[in-house]
Motif scaffolding. Structure first.
Motif, PDB file in Angstrom:
ATOM      1  N   THR A   1      11.925  -2.864  34.731  1.00 38.86           N
ATOM      2  CA  THR A   1      11.277  -3.500  33.579  1.00 38.86           C
ATOM      3  C   THR A   1      10.995  -4.969  33.866  1.00 38.86           C
ATOM      4  O   THR A   1       9.920  -5.475  33.567  1.00 38.86           O
ATOM      5  N   GLU A   2      11.964  -5.634  34.469  1.00 36.90           N
ATOM      6  CA  GLU A   2      11.767  -7.049  34.813  1.00 36.90           C
ATOM      7  C   GLU A   2      10.608  -7.218  35.799  1.00 36.90           C
ATOM      8  O   GLU A   2       9.795  -8.135  35.663  1.00 36.90           O
ATOM      9  N   GLN A   3      10.565  -6.342  36.774  1.00 34.97           N
ATOM     10  CA  GLN A   3       9.463  -6.398  37.737  1.00 34.97           C
ATOM     11  C   GLN A   3       8.126  -6.274  37.020  1.00 34.97           C
ATOM     12  O   GLN A   3       7.187  -7.010  37.289  1.00 34.97           O
TER      13      GLN A   3
ATOM     14  N   GLU B   1       5.036  -8.960  36.774  1.00 32.88           N
ATOM     15  CA  GLU B   1       4.222  -8.516  37.908  1.00 32.88           C
ATOM     16  C   GLU B   1       3.044  -9.455  38.185  1.00 32.88           C
ATOM     17  O   GLU B   1       2.552  -9.518  39.304  1.00 32.88           O
ATOM     18  N   GLY B   2       2.606 -10.184  37.185  1.00 30.88           N
ATOM     19  CA  GLY B   2       1.458 -11.073  37.381  1.00 30.88           C
ATOM     20  C   GLY B   2       1.777 -12.348  38.136  1.00 30.88           C
ATOM     21  O   GLY B   2       0.895 -13.156  38.390  1.00 30.88           O
TER      22      GLY B   2
ATOM     23  N   GLU C   1      -0.117 -22.593  31.131  1.00 24.11           N
ATOM     24  CA  GLU C   1      -0.903 -21.768  32.049  1.00 24.11           C
ATOM     25  C   GLU C   1      -0.047 -20.661  32.664  1.00 24.11           C
ATOM     26  O   GLU C   1      -0.482 -19.531  32.804  1.00 24.11           O
ATOM     27  N   LEU C   2       1.166 -21.027  33.022  1.00 19.86           N
ATOM     28  CA  LEU C   2       2.059 -20.019  33.603  1.00 19.86           C
ATOM     29  C   LEU C   2       2.397 -18.948  32.570  1.00 19.86           C
ATOM     30  O   LEU C   2       2.422 -17.748  32.875  1.00 19.86           O
ATOM     31  N   LEU C   3       2.642 -19.361  31.350  1.00 21.80           N
ATOM     32  CA  LEU C   3       2.987 -18.385  30.305  1.00 21.80           C
ATOM     33  C   LEU C   3       1.816 -17.445  30.028  1.00 21.80           C
ATOM     34  O   LEU C   3       2.015 -16.317  29.571  1.00 21.80           O
ATOM     35  N   ASN C   4       0.617 -17.927  30.285  1.00 24.41           N
ATOM     36  CA  ASN C   4      -0.558 -17.067  30.093  1.00 24.41           C
ATOM     37  C   ASN C   4      -0.504 -15.821  30.965  1.00 24.41           C
ATOM     38  O   ASN C   4      -1.118 -14.816  30.654  1.00 24.41           O
TER      39      ASN C   4
END
Lengths: 148, 148
Positions: B125-127, B131-132, A143-146
DNA sequence: TTTATAAATTTGTATATACAATAATTGTGA
DNA sequence: TCACAATTATTGTATATACAAATTTATAAA
């Protein structure tokens, strides 16, 4: 897997950077395991994936585009990947008669036999890699990877 | 990122296999973003990491072993990786006088300047990649990855 | 029908990476 | 001290991957 220990740094890493690094380290570890598992079969992960895709076609041939679409890691040169499988006699290639720009690629009997063998090792390897996880944790991880 | 859609398969994938695939897809995506971010600077991710390691030495030189230990993705040939940075004049190499088998590698002024520039882009880029995620989710993700 | 454009794959070439062999230097035990 | 093993790095070579150019066939437009 402790990130800081792994890259031998003392100072704490910002959470986002740490996450990116963590994912890379995890992927490296997974790749190592899978690579080691495949080594005795003299086949690359990419080649293995192509064989699985072709088996999934259930007898129907696939063209290069189809293979590319379905690969986990897209390659820039699927022609030569298939070439290597042809040399091993695991797949065959012929020109598509309906559209002679396309090719039709299908897995051979020999390829199916090899794949069946490799499959079970790969499955064991996956179990081993993720043995520390409860089912609920795997669900959570997915779920987190989603969100990415 | 929906795994099944991504690899164009209809049938559900066993949870562990799915997790492994999911991690690969995520890593591919991250690599693409980072690669794109680094492209204007004509430097590879590996080269960037070596520069960061050398800066972390705060003036002290590092030998090849040290660099290798601290790299996120270990390379089988760090000599040639360093060669490329020398060509760019981002690092310098000299033989260690205390132990002439070793080399001492350090970042140059030019390397430090380039690194400072690249750093901020990489951070952005990491941000963007993450971002989600809420902070708590990142913590959770890192905890789950620790189990691997 | 000819010409141009698009689609699908192959090929050329440069770069990256993996792995083993070699070289140079240092450490160690007889 | 000398021979041998261990450490550290470099080099050779094979394979993998990325990217662009070229090739072949099909489609569409004039």
């Amino acid at each position: 897997m402790n990130v800081e220990a792994h890259i031998k740094t003392e100072k704490p890493i910002p959470l986002k950077s740490r996450t990116i690094i963590h994912l890379s380290l995890v992927q490296n570890k997974i790749n190592e395991s899978i690579h080691a598992a495949l080594k005795p079969f003299d086949i690359s992960l990419q080649q293995f994936n192509v064989l699985r895709i072709l088996r999934g076609q259930k007898g129907a041939p696939a063209n290069l585009n189809t293979i590319n679409e379905r690969m986990v890691t897209k390659m820039s040169n699927t022609t030569r990947l298939v070439d290597k499988l042809i040399i091993k006699d695991f797949v065959a290639r012929q020109i598509c008669e309906k559209n002679r720009r396309k090719v039709e690629i299908f897995i051979t009997e020999k390829g199916l036999v090899a794949l069946a063998e490799i499959d079970s090792i790969m499955s064991q390897t996956e179990q081993l890699i993720l043995e520390g996880f409860k089912e609920s944790e795997l669900v959570q991880l997915n779920e987190l990877l989603n969100k990415l």
